[in-house]
Design an enzyme around this catalytic site. Structure first.
Site, PDB file in Angstrom:
ATOM      1  N   GLU A 124      41.133  41.663  49.992  1.00 48.14           N
ATOM      2  CA  GLU A 124      40.793  41.480  48.576  1.00 48.14           C
ATOM      3  C   GLU A 124      41.969  40.956  47.762  1.00 48.14           C
ATOM      4  OE1 GLU A 124      37.780  41.528  47.612  1.00 48.14           O
ATOM      5  OE2 GLU A 124      36.976  42.370  49.474  1.00 48.14           O
TER       6      GLU A 124
ATOM      7  N   ASP B  49      35.919  34.237  51.607  1.00 41.85           N
ATOM      8  CA  ASP B  49      34.997  34.961  52.479  1.00 41.85           C
ATOM      9  C   ASP B  49      34.064  34.019  53.235  1.00 41.85           C
ATOM     10  OD1 ASP B  49      36.152  37.173  51.373  1.00 41.85           O
ATOM     11  OD2 ASP B  49      34.468  37.656  50.058  1.00 41.85           O
TER      12      ASP B  49
END
Length: 706
Positions: A124, A215
């Site tokens: 993240e 992602d």
């Protein structure tokens, strides 16, 4: 000719504890078709990171994907990135676990692919300056973060090319910036848009480098993207354009670039993640205010100028925003500390299986929430507790600790941990409530719940649509999985813990209890109790007020061979009589509100079984059971004299990749007693909690009755 270099990186991840069908769907819709498409373009260089939780599942269920990845790695232009093996937010785990997770991934990549990883994906992109040391000590030379980190450090967008060095405590690591412009364009705009952005950065010396790393789920899982990326062949068209323009557009890898280029300069990045994360961490109203402020900047055309100066919160704010997240995180730190103490006092390390369970419990997804389910998904929280309990049970076989007293969650109040062969319970001195109740035979936290929070995005709920999603970023979609979700939006004032004391007026209703609108006339939920140890348990005492009249509340909890025994004494210390309803609330989270193998049962009568999502105002209840045949246990509250009982589901309305959704979190159970106490008089109550494990199975593995 002007040329430019480009790194395209993909991060693939599924959390520990996610459903098999989600893994399979991600493989079929994103991971496998992406690799198959790339295989047809041997001149395209790329970087990949697969999380350890995904890798372990692939090894067991879809090894052909890892075999294809291995084939691509062997052709020499594919880089594999390391990271914490089970995808932890590195800042939330102890340094010893940072190193353990990073080295575990390094060893796996070397053993499985014969690949020496030099760079790391950063989960993240949550960065804190102290991470330089553990990353460097793990043998890693560079990481990848967002350009927002650099802008926040005072760099200008035109300076963000190549990589930079940063250091801490004598250790140095390279840091590559990810282009937000590319991240927002791919794969939502036409592939030519990305090529045009890259062409704008081409120079005569060819030293400019742009990075897009994000992602892999954006390429097939996010709403509408499978159609765009594969059916409309976005990815194939993009790789074709990369190949056709390779005379000026050179794809490379982090490893290749870092090995042949010097850093741009030394930089010190502030604590940060990507900008959206900084919005999600804020308290509800602050999050709304920031969202409105950013939109105002956009409308005035000032967003780019203001971007370096606009900041939200940091990732750690999730721990103060959500008490359930903080509890899980502090629990895993406590288990890690126990392992460290044992290794310091024993000869040799603890078994690797114990550490692996701890590491699995450090998987990040269940600890925070943005536009994904995350913390709101009970099965992900369950996986955290399941692996913590496995580790604790193994540790307890080495050193048994029947009663521990500590401030686990660091709120300034003590928790009391009691444990026997059947269950483990954590009791809070503040409020005299049960924070956690674990069924040890099933490695199951039966009180894994989540309160109904107000979220900044709830103001968009009336505008959500159930219409099929088109292509677009999940940050912009306003969708709902079902109609009229606003009818289920209720907010809780306090955490959904258990053994909570309530004092209601005689006319209070079950419906108000369900909606969290019942008026509690007491203040005990936020009162610090005096705690004494008694045989096999603890005694908690506090003075408080009911409708502003003084009372003394004494609560005893003792371990029994099959569960817990509760004793409660309410003494009226006022000069006036007090009367009303006393309730003692339990919240049980068994994961399946509508599952046929999880149910209520009243008074031991199988004909009364009903779904955990149902609600009722019951009378003459001498026993209520919540049971999970899937996990093979039941928890019963047994009353010596029949009681009135309210039960109600706890359901949250949260955002997910596919829009707003209603999620069953828990079943609230509230036995009630009427009281009418004259001055100086007391009411004494006793009841038991009994754990049954294993259950007698009544359904087969397909859910059919036997």
């Amino acid at each position: 000719m002007k040329t430019v270099q480009f790194i395209f990186g993909i991060h693939n991840h599924q959390p520990v504890g996610n459903f098999d069908h989600v893994f399979h769907d991600a493989c079929d819709r994103a991971y496998l078709p992406f690799l198959e498409t790339l295989q047809r373009f041997p001149s395209v260089h790329m970087a990949f990171h697969f999380s350890g939780s995904l890798i372990e599942w692939l090894e067991m269920n879809r090894p052909e994907i890892l075999e294809l990845l291995d084939t691509l790695v062997k052709r020499g232009n594919i880089e594999l990135l390391s990271a914490g093996f089970y995808e932890p937010i590195l800042t939330m785990i102890p340094n010893r676990d940072k190193l353990g997770q990073l080295r575990k991934m390094n060893r796996y990549l070397k053993k499985r692919f014969n690949y020496d990883a030099k760079g790391s994906w950063l989960t993240e992109r949550v960065w804190e300056p102290h991470l330089v040391s553990p990353l460097s000590q793990a043998g890693l030379e560079y990481i990848v973060v967002d350009d927002y980190h650099f802008l926040s450090a005072g760099l200008r967008p035109e300076e963000l090319s190549g990589y930079f060095n940063t250091e801490d405590e004598g250790c140095t690591i390279g840091v590559f910036p990810i282009s937000q412009k590319l991240r927002y364009a791919m794969p939502f705009d036409d592939p030519q848009k990305t090529i045009d952005i890259l062409r704008e950065s081409a120079t005569e010396d060819g030293q400019q480098l742009l990075v897009m790393a994000d992602d892999g789920e954006k390429f097939g899982i996010w709403p509408g993207t499978h159609h765009t990326v594969y059916e409309q062949k976005w990815l194939e068209r993009f790789f074709t354009l990369l190949t056709e323009n390779q005379d000026w557009l050179h794809t490379t890898t982090f490893k290749a670039y870092h090995g042949t280029h010097r850093p741009q300069s030394l930089v010190y990045l502030p604590t940060a993640s990507y900008f959206e994360m900084s919005q999600w961490t804020l308290p509800t109203q602050m999050g709304r205010d920031l969202d409105q402020f950013v939109h105002a900047l956009q409308n005035r055309g000032e967003e780019t100028l203001a971007r370096p100066f606009v900041k939200g919160g940091i990732w750690r704010n999730f721990l103060s925003k959500y008490s359930e997240s903080n509890w899980m995180q502090k629990r895993l730190v406590d288990v890690s500390d126990r392992i460290a103490r044992m290794e310091d006092s024993l000869v040799g390390p603890v078994p690797v299986e114990i550490k692996d369970d701890l590491y699995r419990a450090e998987c990040n997804c269940a600890f925070w929430h943005g536009v994904f389910g995350g913390l709101y998904l009970p099965h992900l929280r369950h996986a955290i507790y399941e692996h913590l309990l496995k580790a604790e049970t193994a540790l307890d076989k080495i050193v048994h600790e029947p009663l521990r007293v500590m401030d686990i969650d660091k709120d300034g109040y003590q928790e009391y941990q009691l444990r026997n062969d059947v269950l483990q319970v954590f009791v809070r001195e503040n409020g005299a409530t049960i924070q956690e109740l674990d069924v040890l035979a099933s490695n199951f936290n039966a009180t894994n719940t989540l309160r109904r929070y107000s979220e900044s995005y709830h103001e968009k709920l009336p505008y959500a649509t159930t219409a099929a999603a088109g292509n677009g970023s999940i940050h912009d979609l306003v969708l709902a999985k079902e109609e009229n979700l606003q009818n289920y939006l209720f907010l809780d004032q306090n955490p959904r813990v258990s053994w909570i004391d309530h004092f209601y007026g005689a006319d209070e209703t079950q419906d108000n209890f369900y909606r969290s609108q019942a008026k509690d006339g007491s203040n005990f939920i936020n009162t610090r109790f005096h705690v004494d140890r008694i045989k096999e348990g603890i005694k908690l005492t506090a003075s408080g007020r009911i409708w502003n009249l003084p009372v003394m509340l004494t609560k005893e909890l003792t371990l029994t061979s099959g569960g817990l025994h509760f004793k409660i004494n309410i003494k009226n210390t006022a000069d006036h009589a007090i009367h009303g309803l006393y309730g003692n609330e339990f919240n049980f989270g068994l994961l399946g509100g509508n599952s046929p193998d999880r149910y209520y049962e009243l008074n031991g009568d199988a004909s009364t079984r009903c779904a955990l999502i149902t609600q009722s105002d019951e009378s003459n209840v001498s026993q209520i059971t919540v049971a999970s045949e899937w996990e093979n246990f039941g928890v019963s509250l047994n009353f010596k004299s029949p009681v009135r009982l309210w039960r109600a589901p706890v359901e949250t309305i949260s955002m997910s990749e596919a829009g707003f959704e209603r999620v069953y979190q828990a079943s609230a159970v509230l036995p009630l007693w009427s009281f009418d106490l004259k001055p100086g008089k007391s009411l004494e109550l006793m009841f038991d909690l009994e754990v049954t494990a294993p259950l007698m199975q009544t359904r087969d593995e397909n859910g059919e009755e036997l």
